[in-house]
Each structure stands twice: as C-alpha cells, then as structure tokens.
Enzyme design. Structure first.
Site, mmCIF file in Angstrom:
data_model
loop_
_atom_site.group_PDB
_atom_site.id
_atom_site.type_symbol
_atom_site.label_atom_id
_atom_site.label_comp_id
_atom_site.label_asym_id
_atom_site.label_seq_id
_atom_site.Cartn_x
_atom_site.Cartn_y
_atom_site.Cartn_z
ATOM 1 N N ASP A 15 -6.898 -1.401 -4.491
ATOM 2 C CA ASP A 15 -8.262 -1.063 -3.435
ATOM 3 C C ASP A 15 -9.015 0.010 -3.920
ATOM 4 O OD1 ASP A 15 -6.942 -2.828 -1.733
ATOM 5 O OD2 ASP A 15 -5.633 -1.095 -0.708
ATOM 6 N N ASP B 125 0.799 -1.328 -0.060
ATOM 7 C CA ASP B 125 -0.118 -0.113 0.110
ATOM 8 C C ASP B 125 0.824 1.096 -0.029
ATOM 9 O OD1 ASP B 125 -2.365 -1.375 0.078
ATOM 10 O OD2 ASP B 125 -2.366 -1.623 2.282
#
Length: 225
Positions: A181, A147
């Site tokens: 995401d 991320d």
C-alpha cells in the site's frame, strides 16, 4: 561504468519491494494473532488486521472482481515498463515510481490469490500456520490482504462548541496498511506532483506514433492504387 537500463532498474525495484512486502506479511501472519498490537513507539505500532478490499482497508464491490482488477492493473503497468525499458529521456524517479506502483499492485495480488490456500485462520490468540495440514482458510483468489503498519501520529477531542464534530475523538492517522500500500499510494502521489509532465508527454508521443502510422498506411494504400 555502464548506466543501468530502465528495464533492469524497474526489475530490481519491483523484486525488492515485493520481497520486503511478502516477508513482512508472512512474518506478521505467523507471529501475531488477529487483532494483536505491539507498540514500537508512541506514534508507530505493528497491528495485525486483514481486509477484503483495497488499500488502507477500504472495500469496493466483489472480492473476485477486485482481485481480477488488481491483476489487470499489474499486467498493464508491466506492459508499460517493458515499453519504456530502453528510453533514455525519462528520469530515474519517474521509472522508480512506476516500478513501485507495479510492485504494490502485485504485492496485494499475491495475498488475494495465494494466502487463502497457504494459511489457516485460527481464533485468537492462536497464530496462523504456513501450509497447514488441514488446508487453507479460503479458495484460490479469495485470500485476505494482510495489513500491519499503524501510525497514530496524533489524537484529540474536538471542543464541544464545534458544529458537527464537537465532543468527538479524532485520531490521525487511523488507517492500517502494508508495504505494498505504501509503495502504491506514495508513488502515485509523487508521480502526479513531480512527474505529471512525463505522463502527458508519453500520451503525446503515443498519439504522434499513431498519426505517423496512419499516414504511412494511407500512403501505402495510395501507392497500391
């Protein structure tokens, strides 16, 4: 000019989204040490973290089970896209959302399956190496999801008089996420808000097909008797 089919539209979107997702992850993984942050703007930072769980760093149950659920989820959506590839009654936005959800699922599946094998996991401030000589940091299917997108849009301290949160610091938006995401969650939101009637109509269509099939089978059995 011939209109592009749903199948080709979905294929192009999925391929583009996965490429963008993986390029950004590999770049961050090989140029940032774990925990490093770079400020792009006061409201946007590149912040390298990894997680074992779901979108936005959430964790749920076993790592292996979660990886297999992601794979099953991806396969089901690919199957659905194959089913609707030639339908002309569905809007492009609906097909785009389903394709982006599929791409988001696949993007994080790639991390889980492969990243533990193709990257090492050095201590900061060293950065990870791609295909290190000593091998990867985890076994197959046990890689971590990368991320990096961080949007601390606003923050403040709650007044002392407020019950429960008085005096506490609040940050919006705190989760750190990736391109996969973003594709997944944004598309689910748009699908539910703007295209829910097509989801419902698709269920009705499948039910109608099943009813016709059952009627034909019953008719055939009657004829045989």
């Amino acid at each position: 000019m011939k209109k592009i089919s749903n199948g080709w539209l979905a294929t192009i979107i999925i391929a583009a989204a996965i490429i963008i997702d993986q390029v950004t992850k590999i770049w961050v993984k090989t140029h940032f040490y774990y925990g490093e942050q770079v400020e792009v703007a006061s409201w946007f930072k590149i912040a390298f973290i990894e997680n074992n769980g779901m979108a936005f760093g959430m964790e749920l149950g076993s790592k292996a089970i979660l990886t297999w659920l992601r794979i099953i989820f991806s396969v089901l959506f690919i199957y659905y896209l194959v089913k609707i590839r030639n339908r002309t009654d569905l809007p492009r936005g609906f097909v785009t959302c389903v394709a982006l959800i599929t791409a988001g699922a696949i993007g994080n599946v790639i991390d889980c399956i492969a990243y533990g094998q193709i990257f090492n996991d050095p201590m900061p401030p060293e950065v990870a190496q791609f295909l290190p000589n000593e091998g990867g940091y985890a076994s197959l299917f046990n890689g971590k999801v990368v991320d990096m997108l961080y949007f601390p849009l606003a923050e403040w301290d709650w007044p002392q008089w407020m019950p429960g949160v008085g005096g506490k610091h609040f940050l919006f938006f705190e989760p750190i996420f990736n391109v996969a995401d973003a594709c997944l969650t944004t598309s689910i939101f748009v699908l539910i808000i703007f295209y829910n009637k097509y989801i419902a109509s698709d269920k009705k269509e499948n039910k109608a097909v099943e009813e016709v099939t059952d009627a034909n089978e019953a008719q055939n059995e009657t004829s045989e008797q």
